[in-house]
Design a protein around this motif. Structure first.
Motif, PDB file in Angstrom:
ATOM      1  N   GLY A  65       0.787  -1.211   0.000  1.00  0.00           N
ATOM      2  CA  GLY A  65       0.000   0.000   0.000  1.00  0.00           C
ATOM      3  C   GLY A  65       0.819   1.261   0.000  1.00  0.00           C
ATOM      4  N   ARG A  66       2.112   1.145   0.219  1.00  0.00           N
ATOM      5  CA  ARG A  66       2.987   2.314   0.247  1.00  0.00           C
ATOM      6  C   ARG A  66       4.063   2.259  -0.835  1.00  0.00           C
ATOM      7  NH1 ARG A  66       6.173   3.470   4.444  1.00  0.00           N
ATOM      8  NH2 ARG A  66       6.493   1.273   5.027  1.00  0.00           N
ATOM      9  N   PHE A  67       4.651   1.089  -1.027  1.00  0.00           N
ATOM     10  CA  PHE A  67       5.725   0.928  -2.005  1.00  0.00           C
ATOM     11  C   PHE A  67       5.213   0.136  -3.200  1.00  0.00           C
ATOM     12  CE2 PHE A  67       9.511   0.990   1.212  1.00  0.00           C
ATOM     13  CZ  PHE A  67       9.050   2.194   1.714  1.00  0.00           C
ATOM     14  N   THR A  68       5.754   0.443  -4.350  1.00  0.00           N
ATOM     15  CA  THR A  68       5.402  -0.271  -5.565  1.00  0.00           C
ATOM     16  C   THR A  68       6.655  -0.544  -6.374  1.00  0.00           C
ATOM     17  OG1 THR A  68       3.234   0.823  -5.656  1.00  0.00           O
ATOM     18  CG2 THR A  68       4.006  -0.293  -7.649  1.00  0.00           C
ATOM     19  N   ILE A  69       6.890  -1.811  -6.666  1.00  0.00           N
ATOM     20  CA  ILE A  69       8.000  -2.181  -7.517  1.00  0.00           C
ATOM     21  C   ILE A  69       7.514  -2.316  -8.952  1.00  0.00           C
ATOM     22  CG2 ILE A  69       7.729  -4.677  -7.200  1.00  0.00           C
ATOM     23  CD1 ILE A  69      10.802  -4.895  -7.215  1.00  0.00           C
ATOM     24  N   SER A  70       8.358  -1.945  -9.879  1.00  0.00           N
ATOM     25  CA  SER A  70       8.023  -2.065 -11.286  1.00  0.00           C
ATOM     26  C   SER A  70       9.304  -2.197 -12.087  1.00  0.00           C
ATOM     27  CB  SER A  70       7.204  -0.861 -11.767  1.00  0.00           C
ATOM     28  OG  SER A  70       7.953   0.340 -11.646  1.00  0.00           O
ATOM     29  N   ARG A  71       9.157  -2.606 -13.328  1.00  0.00           N
ATOM     30  CA  ARG A  71      10.328  -2.709 -14.190  1.00  0.00           C
ATOM     31  C   ARG A  71      10.007  -2.148 -15.558  1.00  0.00           C
ATOM     32  NH1 ARG A  71      12.125  -8.613 -13.967  1.00  0.00           N
ATOM     33  NH2 ARG A  71      13.612  -8.013 -15.614  1.00  0.00           N
ATOM     34  N   ASP A  72      11.010  -1.557 -16.154  1.00  0.00           N
ATOM     35  CA  ASP A  72      10.926  -1.012 -17.491  1.00  0.00           C
ATOM     36  C   ASP A  72      11.921  -1.790 -18.334  1.00  0.00           C
ATOM     37  OD1 ASP A  72      11.068   0.458 -19.874  1.00  0.00           O
ATOM     38  OD2 ASP A  72      10.732   2.360 -18.856  1.00  0.00           O
ATOM     39  N   TYR A  79      12.323  -0.172 -10.630  1.00  0.00           N
ATOM     40  CA  TYR A  79      12.038   0.968  -9.792  1.00  0.00           C
ATOM     41  C   TYR A  79      11.392   0.524  -8.487  1.00  0.00           C
ATOM     42  CZ  TYR A  79      12.478   3.378 -14.284  1.00  0.00           C
ATOM     43  OH  TYR A  79      12.925   3.838 -15.496  1.00  0.00           O
ATOM     44  N   LEU A  80      11.540   1.352  -7.498  1.00  0.00           N
ATOM     45  CA  LEU A  80      10.790   1.206  -6.265  1.00  0.00           C
ATOM     46  C   LEU A  80      10.212   2.570  -5.924  1.00  0.00           C
ATOM     47  CD1 LEU A  80       9.966  -0.783  -4.001  1.00  0.00           C
ATOM     48  CD2 LEU A  80      11.891   0.138  -2.681  1.00  0.00           C
ATOM     49  N   GLN A  81       8.931   2.712  -6.149  1.00  0.00           N
ATOM     50  CA  GLN A  81       8.238   3.931  -5.788  1.00  0.00           C
ATOM     51  C   GLN A  81       7.837   3.835  -4.328  1.00  0.00           C
ATOM     52  OE1 GLN A  81       7.509   6.828  -7.652  1.00  0.00           O
ATOM     53  NE2 GLN A  81       6.916   7.572  -5.617  1.00  0.00           N
ATOM     54  N   MET A  82       8.318   4.748  -3.525  1.00  0.00           N
ATOM     55  CA  MET A  82       8.082   4.727  -2.090  1.00  0.00           C
ATOM     56  C   MET A  82       7.274   5.953  -1.705  1.00  0.00           C
ATOM     57  SD  MET A  82      11.798   3.436  -0.686  1.00  0.00           S
ATOM     58  CE  MET A  82      12.599   4.972  -1.159  1.00  0.00           C
ATOM     59  N   ASN A  83       6.083   5.718  -1.220  1.00  0.00           N
ATOM     60  CA  ASN A  83       5.202   6.775  -0.768  1.00  0.00           C
ATOM     61  C   ASN A  83       4.945   6.629   0.725  1.00  0.00           C
ATOM     62  OD1 ASN A  83       4.878   7.690  -3.472  1.00  0.00           O
ATOM     63  ND2 ASN A  83       3.203   6.222  -3.786  1.00  0.00           N
ATOM     64  N   SER A  84       4.464   7.693   1.317  1.00  0.00           N
ATOM     65  CA  SER A  84       4.136   7.696   2.746  1.00  0.00           C
ATOM     66  C   SER A  84       5.281   7.163   3.580  1.00  0.00           C
ATOM     67  CB  SER A  84       2.856   6.885   2.998  1.00  0.00           C
ATOM     68  OG  SER A  84       1.766   7.402   2.268  1.00  0.00           O
ATOM     69  N   LEU A  85       6.451   7.665   3.312  1.00  0.00           N
ATOM     70  CA  LEU A  85       7.640   7.180   3.995  1.00  0.00           C
ATOM     71  C   LEU A  85       7.602   7.501   5.477  1.00  0.00           C
ATOM     72  CD1 LEU A  85      10.252   8.035   1.274  1.00  0.00           C
ATOM     73  CD2 LEU A  85       9.920   5.769   2.276  1.00  0.00           C
ATOM     74  N   GLU A  86       8.094   6.572   6.250  1.00  0.00           N
ATOM     75  CA  GLU A  86       8.170   6.700   7.695  1.00  0.00           C
ATOM     76  C   GLU A  86       9.624   6.623   8.133  1.00  0.00           C
ATOM     77  OE1 GLU A  86       3.922   6.847   8.169  1.00  0.00           O
ATOM     78  OE2 GLU A  86       5.577   7.331   9.524  1.00  0.00           O
TER      79      GLU A  86
END
Length: 118
Positions: A65-72, A79-86
């Motif tokens: 729910g906070r991080f999302t891994i993806s590849r191009d 990539y690692l999109q990191m949201n709502s970092l603590e």
């Protein structure tokens, strides 16, 4: 010789976002499941997320729910999109390539430091 080149780490305030990138060689990237791991000071390295060579993703419970891994694939980049970092996310983040065929060994990036301040 073949290395994973990471970027995107830095200092961010709690609640902020960062996007980590990991570029790999084409030959390795195309046959590998790619993953992100992290290690905080005094802690063991822990798995964060994986995206397979086929594009399937899986995330550790503590980042769902906070991080999302993806590849191009054309860019040979994960990539690692990191949201709502603590602050608890503060760690050195490592990129990992796990080849899916015999004859190739795992590869690790040098790590990129993510520091989340409160």
């Amino acid at each position: 010789q073949v290395q994973l080149v990471e970027s995107g780490g830095g200092l961010v305030q709690a609640g902020g976002s960062l996007r980590l990138s990991c570029a790999a060689s084409r030959s390795i990237f195309s046959i590998s499941d790619m993953g992100w791991y992290r290690q905080a000071p005094g802690k063991q390295r822990e798995w964060v997320a994986t995206v397979t060579s086929g594009g399937s993703t899986r995330h550790a419970d503590f980042v769902k729910g906070r991080f999302t891994i993806s590849r191009d694939n054309p860019k040979n980049t994960v990539y690692l999109q990191m949201n709502s970092l603590e602050p608890e996310d503060t760690a050195v983040y490592y990129c990992n390539a796990r080849p899916t065929i015999v004859g190739y060994h795992e590869r690790w990036g040098q790590g990129t430091l993510v520091t989340v301040s409160s």
